[in-house]
Design an enzyme around this catalytic site. Structure first.
Site, mmCIF file in Angstrom:
data_model
loop_
_atom_site.group_PDB
_atom_site.id
_atom_site.type_symbol
_atom_site.label_atom_id
_atom_site.label_comp_id
_atom_site.label_asym_id
_atom_site.label_seq_id
_atom_site.Cartn_x
_atom_site.Cartn_y
_atom_site.Cartn_z
ATOM 1 N N LYS A 65 30.407 57.189 63.529
ATOM 2 C CA LYS A 65 30.016 57.844 64.783
ATOM 3 C C LYS A 65 28.552 57.578 65.114
ATOM 4 O O LYS A 65 27.665 57.788 64.290
ATOM 5 C CB LYS A 65 30.268 59.346 64.655
ATOM 6 C CG LYS A 65 30.076 60.147 65.933
ATOM 7 C CD LYS A 65 30.469 61.596 65.681
ATOM 8 C CE LYS A 65 30.368 62.448 66.915
ATOM 9 N NZ LYS A 65 30.788 63.845 66.642
ATOM 10 N N GLU A 119 39.052 64.156 64.414
ATOM 11 C CA GLU A 119 37.795 64.005 63.681
ATOM 12 C C GLU A 119 37.823 64.906 62.444
ATOM 13 O O GLU A 119 38.281 66.048 62.510
ATOM 14 C CB GLU A 119 36.654 64.401 64.619
ATOM 15 C CG GLU A 119 35.251 64.310 64.060
ATOM 16 C CD GLU A 119 34.211 64.715 65.101
ATOM 17 O OE1 GLU A 119 33.024 64.444 64.868
ATOM 18 O OE2 GLU A 119 34.578 65.292 66.155
ATOM 19 N N CYS A 158 34.499 61.585 69.293
ATOM 20 C CA CYS A 158 34.065 62.830 69.930
ATOM 21 C C CYS A 158 32.887 62.675 70.893
ATOM 22 O O CYS A 158 33.087 62.275 72.035
ATOM 23 C CB CYS A 158 33.762 63.869 68.857
ATOM 24 S SG CYS A 158 33.777 65.575 69.513
#
Length: 266
Positions: free
Chosen positions: A111, A41, A143
């Site tokens: 995300k 990320e 994540c």
């Protein structure tokens, strides 16, 4: 598919230096006949850059993507990486972008589950991303998405055979991360890879422990705390083999009415 995970420790707010370091990883991947090289990320800026987004975020055709695309083409590699994306409307997204081995754009994921301070700076994504490649169907998440079973399930139901998650997870979450990735793989009987980072940014100590899990939740490869690389060969036939015993996606029964309970109090 031969996958290489690059668990890097990028220099904070130094995208040019981090891009320069990528070439040696690409060279290593090419020598190992890797098909896809995956990075964490916000791979080229560092994670803790919230107050610097105005200067570090880039559009999808900016310098970072352009330079990575050149390396993908040069080394004949598919490349996945996270970056801070600035949209045409000026809003910022925490994004993951997949390039093919000619440097062509295959897909971008924004995300959806924003952790902590991220929600103050990034706009949450609204769509899932599954990309059809010659290696199979690849699904993307990032994540904190790992911690929501619904995300991986949605990707698997859309046909994803391999789910890739660029990550910047921190201590003391190493074992929690490993458990979650193994569970996401087993629940959906697919491959799931978490590409975490290492190192320290001020008070943030990243936990590494990048992992690739197979369709029965088995660990196919795992790194430790330090920066490093991991190569895993992924055989999609293992998915069919797993589903011959039980097929969770096929057998799943979803209540259409969440209030339809049985029992004395219903």
């Amino acid at each position: 598919m031969r996958l290489m995970i690059a668990q890097t420790n990028p220099l904070w707010a130094e995208p040019a230096a981090n891009l320069k370091a990528l070439e040696s990883l690409c060279r290593l991947a090419a020598e190992a006949k890797v098909d896809l090289l995956a990075l964490p990320e916000l791979a080229f800026t560092g994670y803790n850059i919230f107050e610097r987004l105005d200067s570090l975020a880039e559009p999808a055709d900016g310098l970072i993507v352009t330079e990575v695309a050149k390396l993908a083409d040069k080394y004949n590699l598919h490349l996945l990486f996270g970056f801070a994306e600035q949209g045409a409307d000026g809003e910022f997204s925490n994004s993951a972008l997949l390039l093919d081995d000619n440097g062509q754009h295959l897909g971008t994921y924004h995300k959806r589950h924003l952790w902590g301070r991220e929600s103050e700076f990034f706009v949450a994504g609204k769509q899932s991303c599954v990309v059809d490649t010659r290696f199979g169907k690849l699904g993307l998440m990032i994540c904190y998405d790992n911690e929501f079973p619904e995300v991986a399930r949605e990707l698997a139901q859309a046909g994803a055979e391999i789910i890739l998650s660029p990550t910047a997870n921190m201590l003391p979450n190493a074992e929690r991360q490993v458990l979650q990735i193994r569970a996401r793989a087993m629940d959906n009987q697919c491959f799931v890879a978490c590409i975490n980072r290492s190192g320290v940014e001020e008070t943030l100590h990243y936990c590494g422990n990048s992992i690739v899990a197979g369709p029965d939740g088995e660990v196919l490869g795992r790194l430790g705390l330090a920066a490093g690389t991991l190569i895993v060969d992924i055989d999609l036939a293992c998915i069919d083999e797993s589903r011959t015993h039980q097929d969770y996606l096929k057998d799943l029964r979803v209540l259409k009415d969440n209030h339809a309970f049985n029992g004395a109090n219903s």
